[in-house]
Design an enzyme around this catalytic site. Structure first.
Site, mmCIF file in Angstrom:
data_model
loop_
_atom_site.group_PDB
_atom_site.id
_atom_site.type_symbol
_atom_site.label_atom_id
_atom_site.label_comp_id
_atom_site.label_asym_id
_atom_site.label_seq_id
_atom_site.Cartn_x
_atom_site.Cartn_y
_atom_site.Cartn_z
ATOM 1 N N HIS A 35 0.831 -1.201 0.000
ATOM 2 C CA HIS A 35 0.000 0.000 0.000
ATOM 3 C C HIS A 35 0.867 1.253 0.000
ATOM 4 C CE1 HIS A 35 0.254 1.198 4.353
ATOM 5 N NE2 HIS A 35 0.374 -0.098 4.570
ATOM 6 N N GLU A 43 -5.370 1.395 2.555
ATOM 7 C CA GLU A 43 -5.064 0.347 3.527
ATOM 8 C C GLU A 43 -5.116 0.873 4.950
ATOM 9 O OE1 GLU A 43 -2.755 -2.302 6.178
ATOM 10 O OE2 GLU A 43 -2.436 -0.171 5.742
ATOM 11 N N GLU A 44 -4.640 2.084 5.167
ATOM 12 C CA GLU A 44 -4.568 2.615 6.530
ATOM 13 C C GLU A 44 -5.941 2.824 7.159
ATOM 14 O OE1 GLU A 44 -2.117 2.661 8.371
ATOM 15 O OE2 GLU A 44 -0.302 2.821 7.172
ATOM 16 N N ASP A 77 3.926 -6.141 3.492
ATOM 17 C CA ASP A 77 3.735 -5.000 4.388
ATOM 18 C C ASP A 77 4.780 -5.080 5.487
ATOM 19 O OD1 ASP A 77 2.592 -2.763 5.619
ATOM 20 O OD2 ASP A 77 0.544 -3.458 5.327
ATOM 21 N N HIS A 96 4.395 3.399 12.684
ATOM 22 C CA HIS A 96 3.537 4.584 12.671
ATOM 23 C C HIS A 96 4.187 5.799 13.315
ATOM 24 C CE1 HIS A 96 -0.653 2.723 11.689
ATOM 25 N NE2 HIS A 96 0.304 2.339 10.857
#
Length: 340
Positions: free
Chosen positions: A66, A216-217, A237, A317
């Site tokens: 992504h 995706e997030e 990922d 993140h």
């Protein structure tokens, strides 16, 4: 494959803003790059970029990554001209405190600014030590002389404008540090894989597609729009680095289970067995707070075997870090897997 090919792709990707919901610039980068490599990419109605590597409508393999990232959006313009925000994707606002940002207006204008506490001066109060970090206590301050909502609106800034975070890409002693390695590190590996397949005319014995998703997030990146004939999907990922997990940044992580449940037993075992055969430094781990495009796809009535693999990425993140060894291990696993 030279590691510089992979890291150059990653650098280009992370420096192309694409907060989830505003990924047009990164979509264009991928479309242009794959066309330059001699492929014929196309986009789904949603906007996902799909690249046929070897076409066919039976027993197809789909590799996904992504390109949408975390970010912010203007929620409202405050009386003092500063911006109240809402988050894009799930992350603690403390991870973005003090970061330089770019505001992308819907008219195409861009403005720089910084994301910080409403009252950030340690010489003025104890707020910097004691305050919560959330959408009530933090704001974006524009790099413009503006002291009212009217002045900010006159610049062209409005509610709903997207805000991207400065990635701060760095390389040191084999480590790659940047925001948005989730998941642009994987996207860079897939680009390098496609480049190698094309330039060396590597034989692939089944239909093979790559898909780069843009939501995706927020959970629905790969929910729809897949090529016909896919039977296996491997989400590429980030691998989680955490105290009770066995992966680190130099390793390849294969996920046995995440918050959505276990991944397909047989397909996961194929990846594990191949990693052992190739003597790739890998970890088989469980991600307790995680969901992937592969799990989104199978939850949306797609009859795929699904698996999840990636290079280890620390501080997910936040200001993330991986290593060349993990990236090359991932690349070597995938280049051999698509030739099985």
């Amino acid at each position: 494959m030279e590691i510089t090919t992979i890291t150059n792709y990653i650098k280009n990707l992370v420096e192309t803003p694409s907060p989830t919901g505003f990924t047009k610039l990164c979509e264009k980068y991928l479309m242009d790059e794959f066309k330059s490599l001699g492929y014929e990419p196309y986009q789904t109605n949603k906007g996902n970029v799909v690249v046929p590597i070897v076409e066919g409508d039976k027993n197809g393999l789909l590799l996904s990554a992504h390109i949408d990232t975390l970010g912010l959006m203007v929620r409202s313009i405050k009386d003092n001209g500063r911006l109240k925000v809402t988050g894009l994707g799930g992350y603690p606002f403390s991870y973005a405190e003090g970061e330089n940002v770019t505001i992308h207006t819907r008219s195409g204008k861009e403005f720089s600014g910084v994301f910080r506490l409403n009252e950030p001066a340690v010489h003025g109060s104890r707020d910097p030590q004691e305050s919560k970090r959330d959408d009530e206590t933090m704001e974006v301050v524009l790099d413009e002389i503006t002291r009212s909502d009217e002045e900010t609106k006159a610049l062209g800034v409005a509610n709903g404008d997207f805000i991207s975070l400065d990635p701060r890409f760095r390389q040191a002693n084999g480590f790659i540090k940047s925001r948005h390695l989730d998941d642009k590190a994987s996207a860079g590996v897939l680009l390098a894989l496609a480049k190698e397949i094309k330039e060396k005319n590597i034989k692939i014995n089944r239909p093979l597609y790559m898909e780069f998703t843009i939501y995706e997030e927020v959970g629905h990146g790969a929910a729809s729009g897949h090529p016909k004939g896919i039977t296996d999907m491997v989400a590429v990922d980030m691998g989680v680095v955490y105290d009770d997990l066995t992966c680190d940044e130099t390793m390849v992580s294969i996920c046995a289970k995440d918050s959505t449940g276990p991944y397909n037993y047989d397909l996961t075992n194929e990846l594990v067995d191949l990693a052992i055969k190739l003597d790739i430094n890998y970890a088989l781990d469980i991600y307790p707070f995680y969901g992937s495009d592969a799990s989104a796809a199978v939850a949306s009535d797609n009859d795929f075997r699904h698996a999840l693999v990636g290079s280890g990425v620390a501080a997910s993140h936040g200001y993330e870090r991986t290593h060349e060894l993990g990236l090359m291990g991932l690349y070597n696993l995938l280049i051999n897997f698509v030739q099985k």
